[in-house]
Design a protein around this motif. Structure first.
Motif: not given
Length: 365
Positions: A105-109
């Protein structure tokens, strides 16, 4: 990264740097490409956690290295954003009985979200390079995400929730390298990373002890962690008491604290009744799973009849069939042979046999 040439104006390339080996080599390679294409290269360090003495020293060392490379060094203070968009949802997922994957989730957000937006505002960067081991290719339908060349380090699974418009802006300079090549490539360039050790599995959890982290976070933010409850066998027999559902994940064997005649595994976490369901190895396989929050990277009509499905990072993708229910917005995956328990909250990614990511979603059941 030659696909940058398809854009008319030479916008800067931002590179996410953490201080580790991978991001430092990504910076060096991106800088070399930028020089060839007469573009500016900018290093952007995301400050995701409150600074400490060690982290400040590493930032200063990164700034020194960037000065030697004649690369601008920026620090994006994203502590509050990271807590609200990554840490808080991570805690909430555990409180709701799921096993989240914060890196996916960290990568897109954050990285291809808030960090790239910071670089765009500050220096006009249109692209962000990272130290991930993955590849992108340009097709007539747009960008495609592929596995990295190093099968032991491939991180396309963690990137599978990136949208098309984010993949357009993502660069992965290490995609065609093996991890074993990184130290030599750095040495050839006279570069020593400020943080030479391998990064921990989840960056905000010291020593990868998520239970201790949840306890500290709950205390700090006045959250109530679910308490003890009953442990049942798969046949409904009461076996004992657990110490809080958030301490367990599906498929877990060790650390259950339950004496039995045979090894037991976590089969289910019933949040409504606060019950932990355990059973022997014969119950630890499933024929399939359902995922929501689905990210389609290849239209389903182009999916092969048999795909390769991966439901955990350190797991070999297994043959399966997959179907996307547009009305319910769900991805249904059926394994050709029963597989280990898919954990709700984890990511399910499907690939074709060339290593291209077709779609991914968050496992719900």
């Amino acid at each position: 990264m030659s696909r940058l040439r398809r854009y008319g104006r030479p916008s800067p390339i931002a590179v996410a740097v953490s201080g580790g080996q991978d991001s430092l080599l990504a910076l060096a390679l991106a800088r070399e490409q930028a020089v060839q294409e007469k573009r500016e290269c900018v290093a952007v360090h995301g400050r995701f956690l409150p600074p400490t003495g060690v982290s400040i020293e590493r930032e200063e060392e990164m700034a020194r290295i960037c000065k030697e490379l004649k690369v601008q060094f920026l620090v994006a203070d994203l502590v509050d954003t990271f807590y609200k968009r990554v840490i808080q949802p991570f805690v909430n997922e555990y409180l709701n009985g799921r096993t989240p994957n914060p890196c996916a989730h960290c990568n897109p957000v954050i990285k291809l979200g808030a960090l790239l937006e910071y670089a765009r505002i500050e220096v006009g960067a249109d692209f962000l390079a990272t130290g991930h081991y993955a590849n992108t290719k340009w097709t007539k339908h747009g960008p495609a995400l592929y596995r990295g060349k190093d099968p032991a380090k491939d991180q396309s699974y963690f990137l599978s929730l990136l949208k098309w418009n984010q993949l357009e802006k993502a660069l992965f300079p290490l995609g065609e390298l093996h991890k074993s090549q990184v130290p030599d490539e750095l040495a050839k360039r006279g570069l020593t990373p400020p943080a030479p050790e391998e990064s921990q599995e989840i960056c905000f959890i010291p020593d990868d002890d998520y239970c201790a982290f949840l306890e500290r976070t709950a205390l700090k933010h006045h959250l109530e962690l679910p308490g003890p409850g009953p442990v049942f066998l798969a046949d409904g027999s009461l076996l004992g008491k657990h110490q809080g559902l958030w301490r367990y994940t599906l498929g877990q064997r060790r650390g259950l604290g339950i004496a039995h005649s045979e090894p037991l595994y976590v089969l289910e976490k019933d949040v409504e009744t606060n019950a932990l369901i355990v059973g022997s190895a014969q119950y630890t396989h499933r024929k399939g799973c359902t995922a929501r929050q689905v990210n389609i990277l290849v239209q389903p009509k182009h999916w092969p009849e048999t795909v390769l499905a991966q439901t955990r990072y350190r797991q070999k993708a297994k043959p399966a069939t997959a179907e996307y229910d547009r009305k319910r917005k769900e991805l249904q995956i059926s394994f050709l042979e029963p597989q280990g328990l898919p954990a709700p909250g984890q990511v399910a990614a499907i690939y074709d046999d060339t290593g291209r990511v077709l779609a991914a979603g968050v496992i719900s059941a």
